[in-house]
Design an enzyme around this catalytic site. Structure first.
Site, PDB file in Angstrom:
ATOM      1  N   GLU A 114      32.621  39.030  35.606  1.00 32.06           N
ATOM      2  CA  GLU A 114      32.272  40.326  36.226  1.00 32.06           C
ATOM      3  C   GLU A 114      31.916  41.384  35.187  1.00 32.06           C
ATOM      4  OE1 GLU A 114      35.113  43.252  37.366  1.00 32.06           O
ATOM      5  OE2 GLU A 114      36.785  41.839  37.254  1.00 32.06           O
ATOM      6  N   LYS A 138      47.972  42.927  39.544  1.00 40.03           N
ATOM      7  CA  LYS A 138      48.661  43.990  38.819  1.00 40.03           C
ATOM      8  C   LYS A 138      49.614  44.719  39.737  1.00 40.03           C
ATOM      9  CE  LYS A 138      46.095  45.635  35.100  1.00 40.03           C
ATOM     10  NZ  LYS A 138      44.797  46.135  34.784  1.00 40.03           N
TER      11      LYS A 138
HETATM   12  N1  PSU Z   1      42.227  45.218  38.356  1.00 37.66           N
HETATM   13  C1  PSU Z   1      42.344  45.072  37.017  1.00 37.66           C
HETATM   14  N2  PSU Z   1      41.255  45.262  36.236  1.00 37.66           N
HETATM   15  C2  PSU Z   1      40.030  45.579  36.764  1.00 37.66           C
HETATM   16  C3  PSU Z   1      39.919  45.697  38.185  1.00 37.66           C
HETATM   17  C4  PSU Z   1      41.030  45.522  38.934  1.00 37.66           C
HETATM   18  O1  PSU Z   1      43.419  44.794  36.540  1.00 37.66           O
HETATM   19  O2  PSU Z   1      39.063  45.766  36.015  1.00 37.66           O
HETATM   20  C5  PSU Z   1      38.578  46.002  38.778  1.00 37.66           C
HETATM   21  C6  PSU Z   1      37.903  44.699  39.234  1.00 37.66           C
HETATM   22  O3  PSU Z   1      36.514  44.804  39.039  1.00 37.66           O
HETATM   23  C7  PSU Z   1      38.235  44.683  40.728  1.00 37.66           C
HETATM   24  C8  PSU Z   1      38.137  46.147  41.056  1.00 37.66           C
HETATM   25  O4  PSU Z   1      37.338  43.908  41.498  1.00 37.66           O
HETATM   26  O5  PSU Z   1      38.729  46.809  39.950  1.00 37.66           O
HETATM   27  C9  PSU Z   1      38.832  46.490  42.347  1.00 37.66           C
HETATM   28  O6  PSU Z   1      38.490  47.776  42.723  1.00 37.66           O
HETATM   29  P1  PSU Z   1      38.932  48.315  44.163  1.00 37.66           P
HETATM   30  O7  PSU Z   1      40.413  48.345  44.128  1.00 37.66           O
HETATM   31  O8  PSU Z   1      38.317  49.671  44.244  1.00 37.66           O
HETATM   32  O9  PSU Z   1      38.362  47.359  45.176  1.00 37.66           O
END
Ligand code: PSU
Ligand code: MN
Length: 303
Positions: A25, A159
């Site tokens: 990603e 996390k």
């Molecule tokens: N969690 C992490 N590192 C990240 C992300 C999440 O520990 O970089 C990023 C990833 O790209 C994940 C996104 O898909 O955040 C999720 O965002 P949201 O919660 O807005 O869907």
């Protein structure tokens, strides 16, 4: 092939001949880590995938297209530019139709990987059910996409900025197999522990590949989450991280952070309050996930 998906020739060649390919990603590059560590890490992760005999495919959005495979200059651009969109599913049609630059989240990366025919995707951490989601309804599109798209994800678990228990419940409801690689407990990104038993456990790449092959041969579409615990030497104790999470959540509430800004805000807050310790752990676990992901991709290509 979809006219809006532009695949690098090396990757399209690999896919045509059934060689292993691992999707990566770009939100993690543009919004998850500071420059220049983000670009160094993106390049190092690609190299780890190659060392295992698979082809890396970093995914992003550029010039009105989904891009599968980025050059070094393009990785540099995504690591440095300040105006790159964080693109989850909702934002894809807008950012593509406007010709903007977009870094793809887990959800958007999975969708584009699937359009390209890639089955394995390695990352750091996925989005999930946020703490307090019972009132905020903040549930990442990463989870809903896991029921739509048949691309397996290798991550270091979830996390603890998220509600790990609710995230596991959600995945169970949606029928997504959750496998922890090599231990019984589901890991929580910085720590090998989370307090939750993993629904399933497998100990080697061949067994994971066989499960993936079986799921998809049954006609069961959707993802599988493979949780790969952080190497023990780099672990950060859960209570050490918890105090930073509490302060990050309080700061987010005070600043009224909402919507797609929540996750990047929390991640940045934690990184800046742990003197780079969390960043080093983050880099190491992504490389480790890329290595395991590539081994699974190699095993799957032999199924
Ligand atoms: N969690 C992490 N590192 C990240 C992300 C999440 O520990 O970089 C990023 C990833 O790209 C994940 C996104 O898909 O955040 C999720 O965002 P949201 O919660 O807005 O869907
Ligand atoms: Mn959200």
């Amino acid at each position: 092939m979809n006219a809006l998906v532009d695949i690098h020739p090396e990757i399209s060649e690999a896919l045509k001949s059934g060689k292993p390919v691992v999707a990566l990603e770009s939100t993690i590059i543009s919004h998850g880590m500071p420059y220049p560590k983000n670009v160094e890490t993106a390049l190092a992760v690609e190299e780890v995938v190659r060392q295992q005999g698979a082809v890396p495919a970093t995914i992003a959005i550029m010039d009105g297209k989904c891009r599968v495979g980025l050059s070094k200059d393009e990785l540099e651009y995504f690591g440095k530019a300040k105006d790159v969109w964080k693109v989850s599913l909702r934002d894809m049609p807008y950012v593509i139709s406007r010709g903007l630059a977009g870094a793809t989240t887990v959800a958007a990366t999975m969708r584009i990987a699937s359009l390209a025919g890639i089955k394995i995707f390695a990352t750091g951490g996925i989005g999930g059910v946020h703490r307090g989601a019972e009132t905020s309804m903040d549930i990442s599109a990463d989870l809903t996409e896991m029921t739509e798209t048949s691309v397996a994800i290798i991550s270091a678990g979830v996390k603890s900025i998220l509600d790990i228990g609710l995230t596991l419940e959600y995945l169970e409801t949606k029928g997504i197999p959750v496998i922890t690689y090599g231990q019984d407990e589901f890991p929580s990104f910085y720590s090998r522990k989370s307090g939750f038993k993993s629904p399933l456990r497998l100990d080697d790449a061949d067994s994971v590949a066989k499960l993936l092959d079986t799921k998809w041969k049954l006609g069961m579409k959707g993802s599988v989450l493979i949780a790969n615990p952080i190497p023990a030497a780099l672990e950060i104790a859960p209570d050490e991280i918890e105090k930073h999470i509490q302060s990050a959540l309080a700061a987010a509430a005070e600043k009224k952070i909402s919507g797609k800004e929540v996750t990047p805000f929390l991640l940045q807050h934690i990184a800046s309050h742990t003197q780079g310790e969390s960043l080093e752990a983050n880099i190491a676990l992504i490389k480790h996930n890329a290595e395991v992901g590539a081994r699974i991709a190699v095993a799957l290509s032999a199924c």
